[in-house]
Scaffold this motif. Sequence first.
Motif, short mmCIF file in Angstrom:
data_model
loop_
_atom_site.label_atom_id
_atom_site.label_comp_id
_atom_site.label_asym_id
_atom_site.label_seq_id
_atom_site.Cartn_x
_atom_site.Cartn_y
_atom_site.Cartn_z
N SER A 178 45.20 23.23 53.39
CA SER A 178 43.55 23.37 53.84
C SER A 178 44.06 22.99 55.21
CB SER A 178 42.48 22.68 53.24
OG SER A 178 41.98 22.56 52.29
N ILE A 179 44.81 21.63 55.55
CA ILE A 179 45.41 22.10 56.85
C ILE A 179 45.96 22.45 57.73
CG2 ILE A 179 46.88 20.37 58.49
CD1 ILE A 179 45.70 17.77 56.80
N VAL A 180 47.13 23.53 56.77
CA VAL A 180 47.89 24.59 57.35
C VAL A 180 47.09 26.29 58.09
CG1 VAL A 180 49.59 26.55 56.49
CG2 VAL A 180 49.69 24.00 55.80
N PHE B 188 39.97 34.98 53.18
CA PHE B 188 41.12 34.63 51.91
C PHE B 188 41.39 33.61 52.00
CE2 PHE B 188 40.92 38.99 51.15
CZ PHE B 188 41.38 39.14 50.23
N ALA B 189 41.89 32.32 53.33
CA ALA B 189 41.57 31.53 53.43
C ALA B 189 41.01 30.12 52.80
CB ALA B 189 41.93 30.94 55.26
N LEU B 190 39.65 30.90 52.69
CA LEU B 190 38.27 29.73 52.01
C LEU B 190 38.65 30.08 50.94
CD1 LEU B 190 35.73 30.52 54.35
CD2 LEU B 190 36.96 28.19 53.48
N ASN B 191 39.14 31.44 49.98
CA ASN B 191 38.99 31.62 49.17
C ASN B 191 39.83 30.71 47.78
OD1 ASN B 191 40.09 33.90 47.01
ND2 ASN B 191 37.71 33.70 46.61
N ILE B 192 41.76 30.71 48.75
CA ILE B 192 42.15 30.36 48.34
C ILE B 192 42.34 29.10 47.62
CG2 ILE B 192 45.45 29.89 48.48
CD1 ILE B 192 45.48 32.98 49.57
N ALA B 193 41.98 28.13 49.16
CA ALA B 193 41.65 26.51 48.97
C ALA B 193 40.86 26.13 48.19
CB ALA B 193 41.21 26.66 50.13
N MET B 194 39.41 27.00 48.26
CA MET B 194 38.51 26.66 47.57
C MET B 194 38.82 26.73 46.16
SD MET B 194 35.55 25.92 48.08
CE MET B 194 34.98 25.69 50.50
N GLY B 195 39.36 27.68 45.77
CA GLY B 195 40.89 28.00 44.26
C GLY B 195 41.48 26.37 43.50
N ALA C 227 36.43 22.75 53.14
CA ALA C 227 35.70 23.82 54.13
C ALA C 227 35.72 22.81 55.25
CB ALA C 227 33.91 24.32 53.26
N SER C 228 35.26 21.59 55.70
CA SER C 228 34.72 21.25 56.70
C SER C 228 36.23 21.27 57.28
CB SER C 228 34.55 19.97 56.42
OG SER C 228 35.76 19.28 56.01
N ILE C 229 37.48 20.93 57.33
CA ILE C 229 39.02 20.87 57.16
C ILE C 229 39.59 21.99 57.65
CG2 ILE C 229 41.13 20.07 56.31
CD1 ILE C 229 40.58 17.97 54.75
N ILE C 230 39.44 23.11 57.01
CA ILE C 230 39.44 24.29 57.29
C ILE C 230 38.82 25.16 58.38
CG2 ILE C 230 40.14 27.05 56.13
CD1 ILE C 230 40.31 25.51 53.95
N LEU C 231 37.96 25.00 58.50
CA LEU C 231 36.56 25.21 59.67
C LEU C 231 36.80 24.95 61.01
CD1 LEU C 231 33.42 26.06 57.03
CD2 LEU C 231 35.14 28.09 58.71
N SER D 293 27.84 31.96 44.42
CA SER D 293 28.74 33.42 44.10
C SER D 293 29.25 32.95 42.69
CB SER D 293 28.97 33.22 45.30
OG SER D 293 29.97 32.47 45.48
N ASN D 294 30.48 34.08 42.96
CA ASN D 294 31.45 33.68 41.75
C ASN D 294 33.06 33.52 42.60
OD1 ASN D 294 32.07 35.73 42.84
ND2 ASN D 294 32.47 37.30 41.20
N ASN D 295 32.41 32.65 43.64
CA ASN D 295 33.71 32.69 44.62
C ASN D 295 34.70 33.49 45.22
OD1 ASN D 295 35.88 30.77 46.73
ND2 ASN D 295 36.72 30.22 45.11
N SER D 296 34.65 34.78 45.06
CA SER D 296 35.18 36.11 45.41
C SER D 296 35.45 36.24 46.45
CB SER D 296 34.68 37.20 44.48
OG SER D 296 33.96 38.24 45.66
#
Length: 378
Positions: free
Chosen positions: A6-8, A112-119, A130-134, A317-320
Amino acid sequence: MPLMISIVFSFVIFCIETSAVMVAPMEFDLAHYFGVGISEIGYLVSIFAVSASICGVVFSLVLFKFSKKKVLLWMIFVFLVGNILTGFAQTYAMIAIGRFISGSSFVIIIGFALNIAMGLTSEENHGKIASIILAGFLFAPAFGIPLVSFASHFLEWRYLFHLVSLILVVSFVFVAWKVPATQAIEASFKNEFVSFGRVTLWMGYLTIALLTASVFAAYSYLVPIYENISHIPASYMPILFFLYGVCMVVGNFIVGRLAHQHVISIQVIGFICLACVFVVFALWADSQIFAFVCTMGMGLFGLALNPAMVTRIVRSSNNSAFVNVFMAVVANGGITLGSYLGGLALQKGFSAVSPLQIASFLALMGFLSVLPYLKERF
């Protein structure tokens, strides 16, 4: 591992967001170099935004079956190509093309960054992740743009783009190294878009659009308000914008920690506070003290709500990948709408504080869009 990733991702987003808006502090230099007006340089931001919205949707439709890590790396590479072209531009047409190419991958990288991290993390940690990424978004105006503005006094504009390109290369290496490989999935359009039949998802999108529109209806015209109404010296404005960015970062992390258990209530409170900030600012814009305080309030209660917004979208959603990409497109549309409405009010001869009045109205609409879901559990 999810924290490091997430930091990356946050660092990547910081780079691309800084690149996206760094045209603003270099407007006069670019206008002089290319022999065009300030408005033409302003169009470079619009070109980037339009490309991000259109290409983001198209690319996500084409790429959703592929490995998310590979897609992310390719999109960072595309952004890098556009940024390098921008840095080497000799004509206005070339820099416009560079901006378009970079913009085409912008929302894909975010989605895609959010999708990968959430997964890679559990549901209760989605808000924190989300707070770290955003945070990368928020660090860009808080630190990236002031640094660009400062460095532009010593370096030619193109070297600043080259510097961002160099940092992006480092980011590319970190993503390739740290992010675990993801397999291409057997997906179908039906599975990818199953969430789009849910009213709660579209209401979440509406709330995001209203939030970004309200913030940027005001933010886009803060400088003339500071200069002409609050009479804040130009030398103080960088400090003011820096403090605004710091407040956004602080608010972002607070919301991120609370988003899991209070995803709706924190949005309700945030919109109420944001609307009040805009109303107070509009009424007492001639006071420097109120201008400072309200600017801090915009930071704390504005875009800092993003982690709660993202958590709500993911749970609706289904986090697609496409859901997250479209979320970024909607936010981008809200930015465009807010800036347009604020400018239109000024163009039509309304009060100099009319952007703040419009912002307060949009924040109120955002509050109303969330209110029906206050008792529901997301």
